[in-house]
Design a protein around this motif. Structure first.
Motif, short mmCIF file in Angstrom:
data_model
loop_
_atom_site.label_atom_id
_atom_site.label_comp_id
_atom_site.label_asym_id
_atom_site.label_seq_id
_atom_site.Cartn_x
_atom_site.Cartn_y
_atom_site.Cartn_z
N ARG A 203 111.51 -29.70 -26.50
CA ARG A 203 111.32 -31.11 -26.88
C ARG A 203 111.05 -31.89 -25.60
NH1 ARG A 203 115.22 -30.01 -31.03
NH2 ARG A 203 114.09 -30.12 -33.00
N TRP A 205 109.83 -35.70 -24.32
CA TRP A 205 109.60 -37.10 -24.72
C TRP A 205 109.07 -37.89 -23.53
CZ3 TRP A 205 114.70 -38.84 -27.68
CH2 TRP A 205 114.88 -38.02 -28.80
N ASN A 210 109.21 -42.92 -25.25
CA ASN A 210 109.95 -41.98 -26.11
C ASN A 210 109.05 -41.23 -27.09
OD1 ASN A 210 112.51 -42.01 -25.09
ND2 ASN A 210 113.14 -43.79 -26.30
N GLU A 211 107.74 -41.36 -26.92
CA GLU A 211 106.79 -40.64 -27.79
C GLU A 211 107.04 -39.13 -27.66
OE1 GLU A 211 104.29 -41.26 -30.50
OE2 GLU A 211 103.50 -42.71 -29.06
N LYS A 212 107.00 -38.43 -28.80
CA LYS A 212 107.24 -36.99 -28.76
C LYS A 212 105.96 -36.27 -28.33
CE LYS A 212 110.51 -37.37 -32.57
NZ LYS A 212 111.54 -37.93 -31.70
N ASP A 214 105.55 -32.73 -28.26
CA ASP A 214 105.91 -31.33 -28.51
C ASP A 214 105.73 -31.00 -30.00
OD1 ASP A 214 108.31 -32.10 -30.06
OD2 ASP A 214 108.91 -32.95 -28.15
N ASP A 216 107.55 -31.09 -32.47
CA ASP A 216 108.10 -32.01 -33.48
C ASP A 216 107.00 -32.86 -34.11
OD1 ASP A 216 110.70 -31.21 -33.60
OD2 ASP A 216 111.53 -32.83 -32.38
N ARG A 217 105.88 -33.05 -33.42
CA ARG A 217 104.78 -33.82 -34.02
C ARG A 217 104.28 -33.08 -35.26
NH1 ARG A 217 103.99 -38.05 -30.90
NH2 ARG A 217 102.81 -38.83 -32.66
#
Ligand code: 5GP
Length: 260
Positions: A203, A205, A210-212, A214, A216-217
């Motif tokens: 992960r 960020w 704090n945009e992801k 990885d 998780d998108r």
């Protein structure tokens, strides 16, 4: 051309027999899965980016003395690696509460942890990779005491190094997963880092937004997976620079891509 012998096909990679004994070719696919393969898709270009990112991180880790399986990159999607006997554990390192830890313990995602946590999961798709303790590992012999101690030491060192590396390019390393393997020399084996380190298993960020950046998108249907992986590669210095802004702005990245 003779057909290469496939040794193993995983969710995101294929392993082929290598050119010399004791080597394998690790091929990076664009396939993406989540939630124990209940969600499936492809992220076009992901394999190329992960091959490059993992090569870079393994090479840097080798430079600080972490033993690993990477030998050299062969082409856009393949790397030559040492053949190891994979230890059937996923070692997860956590710096900030997120994902399954946040859910299981009801901690808000993004809460910094007062100390780094190491967790172990049994690599078993049929069981959904259950979390296990050191007691289970010892009881069922998945790794010896010395092997576990080596994996713990390496995981902490890798975390210290990568946390600093990513902080330097404006990225918070929230958590990540490692896999290790036994390298056999005669009757003796030692544990080395294997598999890959890429946004698929970390992960990451953006520090400012704090945009992801990885997988998780993909897991959370946020879109912009390739842009995010590309941005990680770009900040690591692996892609030509567009503009040198240290803030990941997904809308800007999308627009830039559409106009290319
Ligand atoms: P969590 O347990 O919160 O789902 O995952 C913790 C970290 O380990 C995340 O960075 C996640 O990407 C990684 N991780 C855990 N299990 C897997 C897995 O089976 N495959 C991949 N690619 N990453 C994993």
């Amino acid at each position: 051309m003779s057909r290469r012998r496939q040794i193993y096909e995983g969710k995101a990679k294929i392993l082929y027999e290598g050119p010399e004994p004791g080597t394998l070719i690790q091929y990076f696919k664009d396939d993406a899965t989540a939630f124990n393969a209940q969600k499936k898709g492809t992220i076009s270009g992901k394999g190329v980016l992960n091959n490059r990112i993992s090569e870079h991180l393994f090479t840097l880790l080798g430079g600080i003395g972490v033993p690993h399986h990477f030998l050299r990159r062969l082409n856009m999607r393949e790397q030559l690696v040492r053949q190891v006997e994979i230890i059937p554990l996923e070692v997860v390192v956590r710096n900030v509460a997120a994902g399954s830890l946040a859910k299981r313990l009801g901690i808000e995602e993004g809460t910094p942890l007062p100390r780094t946590i190491l967790e172990y999961y049994l690599k078993d798709d049929g069981l959904g990779d259950p979390m296990v303790t050191e007691e289970h590992i010892a009881c069922f012999g998945w790794a010896g005491q010395d092997e576990l101690a080596d994996m713990q030491d390496m995981a902490i060192r890798i975390n210290d190094f990568l946390t600093g590396l990513f902080a330097g390019i404006g990225i918070r390393l929230i958590d990540f997963k490692l896999e290790f393997g036994r390298l056999w020399e005669d009757d003796y084996s030692r544990v080395i880092l294997a598999d890959e380190i890429s946004p698929d298993g970390c992960r990451l960020w953006d520090m400012k937004t704090n945009e992801k950046m990885d997988k998780d998108r993909f897991r959370r249907d946020l879109g912009g997976e390739v842009e995010a992986y590309q941005e990680v590669a770009r900040r690591l210095g692996l892609l030509p620079d567009g503009q040198d802004n240290a803030v990941f702005d997904l809308d800007e990245a999308r627009k830039a891509r559409e106009t290319r």
